[in-house]
Design a protein around this motif. Structure first.
Motif, PDB file in Angstrom:
ATOM      1  N   MET A 154      -5.245  -0.581  -2.800  1.00  0.00           N
ATOM      2  CA  MET A 154      -6.044  -1.373  -3.738  1.00  0.00           C
ATOM      3  C   MET A 154      -6.108  -0.766  -5.140  1.00  0.00           C
ATOM      4  SD  MET A 154      -6.480  -4.020  -2.128  1.00  0.00           S
ATOM      5  CE  MET A 154      -7.636  -5.042  -2.999  1.00  0.00           C
ATOM      6  N   THR A 155      -4.977  -0.263  -5.608  1.00  0.00           N
ATOM      7  CA  THR A 155      -4.878   0.142  -7.007  1.00  0.00           C
ATOM      8  C   THR A 155      -4.760  -1.124  -7.847  1.00  0.00           C
ATOM      9  OG1 THR A 155      -2.470   0.335  -6.877  1.00  0.00           O
ATOM     10  CG2 THR A 155      -3.759   2.322  -6.401  1.00  0.00           C
ATOM     11  N   TRP A 156      -4.821  -0.999  -9.152  1.00  0.00           N
ATOM     12  CA  TRP A 156      -4.763  -2.194 -10.000  1.00  0.00           C
ATOM     13  C   TRP A 156      -3.416  -2.899  -9.844  1.00  0.00           C
ATOM     14  CZ3 TRP A 156      -1.136  -2.499 -13.855  1.00  0.00           C
ATOM     15  CH2 TRP A 156      -0.523  -1.294 -14.229  1.00  0.00           C
ATOM     16  N   ILE A 157      -2.322  -2.145  -9.655  1.00  0.00           N
ATOM     17  CA  ILE A 157      -1.014  -2.804  -9.521  1.00  0.00           C
ATOM     18  C   ILE A 157      -0.886  -3.508  -8.172  1.00  0.00           C
ATOM     19  CG2 ILE A 157       0.293  -0.824  -8.688  1.00  0.00           C
ATOM     20  CD1 ILE A 157       2.501  -1.853 -10.709  1.00  0.00           C
ATOM     21  N   SER A 158      -1.428  -2.918  -7.105  1.00  0.00           N
ATOM     22  CA  SER A 158      -1.356  -3.596  -5.809  1.00  0.00           C
ATOM     23  C   SER A 158      -2.216  -4.858  -5.811  1.00  0.00           C
ATOM     24  CB  SER A 158      -1.761  -2.652  -4.678  1.00  0.00           C
ATOM     25  OG  SER A 158      -3.106  -2.271  -4.773  1.00  0.00           O
ATOM     26  N   ARG A 159      -3.342  -4.819  -6.501  1.00  0.00           N
ATOM     27  CA  ARG A 159      -4.186  -6.016  -6.602  1.00  0.00           C
ATOM     28  C   ARG A 159      -3.481  -7.113  -7.391  1.00  0.00           C
ATOM     29  NH1 ARG A 159      -9.965  -4.658  -8.487  1.00  0.00           N
ATOM     30  NH2 ARG A 159     -10.226  -6.821  -7.876  1.00  0.00           N
ATOM     31  N   ILE A 160      -2.735  -6.740  -8.425  1.00  0.00           N
ATOM     32  CA  ILE A 160      -1.961  -7.723  -9.192  1.00  0.00           C
ATOM     33  C   ILE A 160      -0.882  -8.341  -8.305  1.00  0.00           C
ATOM     34  CG2 ILE A 160      -0.272  -7.952 -11.060  1.00  0.00           C
ATOM     35  CD1 ILE A 160      -1.991  -5.954 -12.655  1.00  0.00           C
ATOM     36  N   THR A 177       0.829  -1.204   0.000  1.00  0.00           N
ATOM     37  CA  THR A 177       0.000   0.000   0.000  1.00  0.00           C
ATOM     38  C   THR A 177       0.859   1.248   0.000  1.00  0.00           C
ATOM     39  OG1 THR A 177      -1.801  -1.123   1.129  1.00  0.00           O
ATOM     40  CG2 THR A 177      -1.772   1.263   1.289  1.00  0.00           C
ATOM     41  N   TYR A 230      -0.925  -8.665  -4.990  1.00  0.00           N
ATOM     42  CA  TYR A 230      -1.578  -9.584  -4.055  1.00  0.00           C
ATOM     43  C   TYR A 230      -1.990 -10.878  -4.756  1.00  0.00           C
ATOM     44  CZ  TYR A 230      -1.903  -5.742  -0.692  1.00  0.00           C
ATOM     45  OH  TYR A 230      -1.625  -4.740   0.179  1.00  0.00           O
TER      46      TYR A 230
END
Length: 74
Positions: A39-45, A33, A47
């Motif tokens: 929870m941006t698209w890159i952080s979701r990728i 973070t 995870y």
């Protein structure tokens, strides 16, 4: 693709994820973070990749036990 390279890559990604969870547990600091946003698209990728690598490494248990069984027979 060589399975050994995939194993080591998955292990590195999973260890990085474990370090992040350790930081969250001990210091309430989420490195993903902090670096990429909440929870941006890159952080979701990131995870998702950690989760996929963790699930992939479950197959390592079967391969390690079959390897130890083969060496005992020799």
């Amino acid at each position: 693709m060589n399975s050994r390279i995939l194993d080591y890559t998955a292990l590195v990604v999973t260890v990085i994820g474990a370090v992040n969870w350790g930081l969250i547990g001990f210091f309430r600091f989420n490195l993903v973070t902090f670096l990429f946003g909440d929870m941006t698209w890159i952080s979701r990728i990131i995870y998702a990749l950690v989760g996929i690598c963790g699930l992939y490494l479950l197959s390592l248990f079967g391969r390690v036990s079959s390897f130890s069984d083969d060496t005992e027979r020799l």
